[in-house]
Design a protein around this motif. Structure first.
Motif, PDB file in Angstrom:
ATOM      1  N   GLY A  36       0.807  -1.223   0.000  1.00  0.00           N
ATOM      2  CA  GLY A  36       0.000   0.000   0.000  1.00  0.00           C
ATOM      3  C   GLY A  36       0.835   1.266   0.000  1.00  0.00           C
ATOM      4  O   GLY A  36       0.582   2.179  -0.794  1.00  0.00           O
ATOM      5  N   PRO A  37       1.850   1.366   0.885  1.00  0.00           N
ATOM      6  CA  PRO A  37       2.681   2.575   0.874  1.00  0.00           C
ATOM      7  C   PRO A  37       3.442   2.777  -0.442  1.00  0.00           C
ATOM      8  O   PRO A  37       3.596   3.905  -0.907  1.00  0.00           O
ATOM      9  N   VAL A  38       3.890   1.700  -1.051  1.00  0.00           N
ATOM     10  CA  VAL A  38       4.571   1.825  -2.354  1.00  0.00           C
ATOM     11  C   VAL A  38       3.580   2.316  -3.402  1.00  0.00           C
ATOM     12  O   VAL A  38       3.890   3.205  -4.203  1.00  0.00           O
ATOM     13  N   SER A  39       2.376   1.772  -3.367  1.00  0.00           N
ATOM     14  CA  SER A  39       1.341   2.207  -4.303  1.00  0.00           C
ATOM     15  C   SER A  39       1.063   3.703  -4.153  1.00  0.00           C
ATOM     16  O   SER A  39       0.984   4.441  -5.147  1.00  0.00           O
ATOM     17  N   THR A  40       0.949   4.163  -2.930  1.00  0.00           N
ATOM     18  CA  THR A  40       0.700   5.583  -2.674  1.00  0.00           C
ATOM     19  C   THR A  40       1.864   6.436  -3.172  1.00  0.00           C
ATOM     20  O   THR A  40       1.655   7.461  -3.828  1.00  0.00           O
ATOM     21  N   GLY A  41       3.088   6.008  -2.890  1.00  0.00           N
ATOM     22  CA  GLY A  41       4.262   6.744  -3.352  1.00  0.00           C
ATOM     23  C   GLY A  41       4.332   6.828  -4.867  1.00  0.00           C
ATOM     24  O   GLY A  41       4.638   7.890  -5.422  1.00  0.00           O
ATOM     25  N   LEU A  42       4.036   5.714  -5.533  1.00  0.00           N
ATOM     26  CA  LEU A  42       4.062   5.718  -6.998  1.00  0.00           C
ATOM     27  C   LEU A  42       2.982   6.628  -7.578  1.00  0.00           C
ATOM     28  O   LEU A  42       3.209   7.306  -8.585  1.00  0.00           O
TER      29      LEU A  42
END
Length: 160
Positions: free
Chosen positions: A53-59
């Motif tokens: 989830g955090p990677v998705s948000t960052g991307l």
């Protein structure tokens, strides 16, 4: 659905093309979908981070920043070597991820995604340049249309 033995090759081509239009959008769209519906096939892969989830948000934040930056006149052309390399790498990542998620060889997916990204980079560059030269539309308007096409295509690819 991303895990589809019949369509993952075409999804790779499609998301590779999205990467050619906007480098960060393809991994952002893919990561968004993977964070909602993770697969065990990626859990032991170096690509497992795309399910976070955090990677998705960052991307997604990076993709939004790229879309805004695209409208700045002094930004180098997408066909300049560094930009082209980034777009090819983005296509390679989404291709490797889709192939791995569908129990196929990551290298094949990476090559297909990178090729699709490079082809779409040149195609979208010259199409936008032609539209801007032959219409009264400002380049930023053409860029916004390109963003809408890219985003709707990317979302349709991951949902189909």
């Amino acid at each position: 659905m991303l895990y589809d033995q019949d369509n993952y090759i075409w999804k790779t081509v499609g998301l590779g093309a999205v990467a050619g239009m906007r480098a960060m959008s393809a991994p952002a769209i893919l990561s968004n979908e993977l964070s909602k519906i993770p697969t065990a096939h990626l859990s032991h892969s170096p690509l497992h981070y795309l399910q976070s989830g955090p990677v998705s948000t960052g991307l997604k934040l990076m993709a939004a920043t790229e879309m805004l930056g695209d409208k700045i006149p002094r930004i180098p052309d997408r066909i300049s070597p560094p930009s082209l390399l980034i777009r090819a790498a983005s296509g390679a990542v989404v291709g490797a991820t889709l192939f791995t998620a569908n129990k196929d060889k990551a290298v094949k997916g990476a090559l297909l995604g990178a090729l699709a990204a490079v082809a779409a980079t040149y195609g979208s560059f010259y199409l936008r340049k032609t539209v801007t030269e032959h219409t009264s539309f400002p380049d930023s308007f053409s860029g916004a249309i390109e963003d809408a096409l890219m985003l709707s295509s990317g979302l349709a690819i991951t949902k189909s």
